[in-house]
Design an enzyme around this catalytic site. Structure first.
Site, PDB file in Angstrom:
ATOM      1  N   LYS A  16      -3.512   9.378   7.498  1.00  0.00           N
ATOM      2  CA  LYS A  16      -2.328   9.529   6.639  1.00  0.00           C
ATOM      3  C   LYS A  16      -2.639  10.351   5.391  1.00  0.00           C
ATOM      4  CE  LYS A  16      -1.446   5.059   6.142  1.00  0.00           C
ATOM      5  NZ  LYS A  16      -2.546   4.480   6.932  1.00  0.00           N
ATOM      6  N   ARG A  91       4.294  -1.589   3.635  1.00  0.00           N
ATOM      7  CA  ARG A  91       3.323  -2.172   4.574  1.00  0.00           C
ATOM      8  C   ARG A  91       3.774  -3.539   5.052  1.00  0.00           C
ATOM      9  NH1 ARG A  91      -1.518   0.816   2.667  1.00  0.00           N
ATOM     10  NH2 ARG A  91      -3.343   0.251   3.881  1.00  0.00           N
ATOM     11  N   ARG A 130     -16.456   6.848   7.694  1.00  0.00           N
ATOM     12  CA  ARG A 130     -15.751   7.653   6.678  1.00  0.00           C
ATOM     13  C   ARG A 130     -16.492   7.636   5.340  1.00  0.00           C
ATOM     14  NH1 ARG A 130      -9.511   6.610   5.243  1.00  0.00           N
ATOM     15  NH2 ARG A 130     -10.213   4.544   4.581  1.00  0.00           N
ATOM     16  N   ARG A 163     -16.039   3.892   0.757  1.00  0.00           N
ATOM     17  CA  ARG A 163     -15.116   2.907   0.178  1.00  0.00           C
ATOM     18  C   ARG A 163     -15.598   1.513   0.515  1.00  0.00           C
ATOM     19  NH1 ARG A 163      -8.929   4.413   1.630  1.00  0.00           N
ATOM     20  NH2 ARG A 163      -8.890   2.159   1.891  1.00  0.00           N
ATOM     21  N   ARG A 174      -8.550  -5.332   8.139  1.00  0.00           N
ATOM     22  CA  ARG A 174      -7.459  -4.406   7.784  1.00  0.00           C
ATOM     23  C   ARG A 174      -6.645  -4.041   9.028  1.00  0.00           C
ATOM     24  NH1 ARG A 174     -10.622   0.245   5.252  1.00  0.00           N
ATOM     25  NH2 ARG A 174      -8.624   1.252   4.902  1.00  0.00           N
TER      26      ARG A 174
HETATM   27  P1  AMP Z   1      -5.178   2.363   1.803  1.00  0.00           P
HETATM   28  O1  AMP Z   1      -5.910   3.334   0.972  1.00  0.00           O
HETATM   29  O2  AMP Z   1      -3.738   2.769   2.037  1.00  0.00           O
HETATM   30  O3  AMP Z   1      -5.882   2.011   3.090  1.00  0.00           O
HETATM   31  O4  AMP Z   1      -5.103   1.002   0.956  1.00  0.00           O
HETATM   32  C1  AMP Z   1      -6.265   0.312   0.558  1.00  0.00           C
HETATM   33  C2  AMP Z   1      -5.922  -1.125   0.195  1.00  0.00           C
HETATM   34  O5  AMP Z   1      -4.980  -1.128  -0.898  1.00  0.00           O
HETATM   35  C3  AMP Z   1      -5.235  -1.925   1.302  1.00  0.00           C
HETATM   36  O6  AMP Z   1      -6.159  -2.499   2.218  1.00  0.00           O
HETATM   37  C4  AMP Z   1      -4.509  -2.998   0.486  1.00  0.00           C
HETATM   38  O7  AMP Z   1      -5.399  -3.978   0.008  1.00  0.00           O
HETATM   39  C5  AMP Z   1      -4.039  -2.194  -0.738  1.00  0.00           C
HETATM   40  N1  AMP Z   1      -2.712  -1.595  -0.514  1.00  0.00           N
HETATM   41  C6  AMP Z   1      -2.384  -0.271  -0.426  1.00  0.00           C
HETATM   42  N2  AMP Z   1      -1.069  -0.101  -0.217  1.00  0.00           N
HETATM   43  C7  AMP Z   1      -0.539  -1.345  -0.164  1.00  0.00           C
HETATM   44  C8  AMP Z   1       0.776  -1.836   0.056  1.00  0.00           C
HETATM   45  N3  AMP Z   1       1.823  -1.017   0.276  1.00  0.00           N
HETATM   46  N4  AMP Z   1       0.956  -3.185   0.037  1.00  0.00           N
HETATM   47  C9  AMP Z   1      -0.065  -4.022  -0.188  1.00  0.00           C
HETATM   48  N5  AMP Z   1      -1.329  -3.635  -0.377  1.00  0.00           N
HETATM   49  C10 AMP Z   1      -1.576  -2.299  -0.363  1.00  0.00           C
END
Ligand code: AMP
Length: 224
Positions: A16, A91, A130, A163, A174
């Site tokens: 994404k 989400r 990654r 990360r 996740r």
């Molecule tokens: P990402 O970089 O999109 O994979 O997000 C990393 C982490 O941020 C996720 O595993 C969640 O803990 C938190 N996070 C990101 N976006 C959301 C969302 N829309 N709702 C809840 N938690 C989020």
């Protein structure tokens, strides 16, 4: 003219962020990544970061009210009126419903939800390998696209890091959180008549072509 308001859906590791950057450049949409915003808040040590950190470290979702608040604020800024691209949000069903309410209040709606599909075995391989540049965020992979010099970004010389939530145990969680809480959103957007599922396996250029075609068509329809 109405803006192109796009949601990028898909599991962690679907690409994404990579695709969002390309879409932003070509279509001029405001890119809103909740993951990036939350990571930035953690790095800055803000109150928001302190609330989000433990959930992020465990691979769990940060509570809806925390995330919907920061998205509402960003989408309320003038530049977002011309079109936006949401990456990593919504989400959960509650987040999707809240987003619709917020958009309706400002005479907007979601134009398109693009769901990027990738088999789980490939996601695991992509995520655990990654790496990212700490400075410019350029993505690398230990096997598929390592930097020329170990741990140094080819582009900006920044330090390359993993990360903390890309460790194998957290990645498994996740993916499970995605299956349970986020995947049902594809059905939600199907009911609204705006979903498109695309195959997320292949070279990033090929995947971008698939997305680009869909967005270009949607933009033409908006302009009519
Ligand atoms: P990402 O970089 O999109 O994979 O997000 C990393 C982490 O941020 C996720 O595993 C969640 O803990 C938190 N996070 C990101 N976006 C959301 C969302 N829309 N709702 C809840 N938690 C989020």
């Amino acid at each position: 003219m109405a803006g192109l308001n796009v949601i990028l859906l898909g599991p962690p590791g679907a690409g994404k962020g990579t695709q969002a950057e390309r879409i932003r450049q070509e279509f001029g949409l405001v890119h809103v990544s909740t993951g990036d915003m939350l990571r930035e808040a953690v790095a800055q040590g803000t109150e928001l970061g302190a609330r989000a950190k433990s959930f992020m470290d465990a691979g769990e979702l940060v509570p809806d009210e925390v995330v919907t608040g920061i998205v509402a604020e960003r989408l309320g800024q003038p530049d977002a009126a011309a079109g936006f691209l949401l990456d990593g949000f919504p989400r959960s069903l509650a987040q999707a419903e809240e987003l619709d309410r917020q958009l309706e209040a400002s005479g907007r709606r979601v134009t398109l939800a693009v769901a990027i599909a990738v088999p789980e075995a490939e996601l695991l391989q992509r995520l655990t390998g990654r790496r990212l540049c700490r400075q410019c965020q350029k993505p690398y992979h230990t096997v598929f696209s390592p930097p020329k010099v170990e741990n140094i970004c080819d582009e900006c010389g920044g330090e390359i890091y993993q990360r903390s939530d890309d460790s194998e145990a957290t990645v498994q969680n996740r993916l499970e959180v995605y299956r349970k809480q986020t995947e049902p959103l594809i059905g939600y957007y199907r009911k609204l008549g705006v979903p498109t599922e695309i195959d997320g396996v292949g070279h990033p250029d090929e995947i971008y072509e698939r997305i680009r075609e869909i967005l270009a068509r949607a933009r033409e329809q908006l302009d009519c």
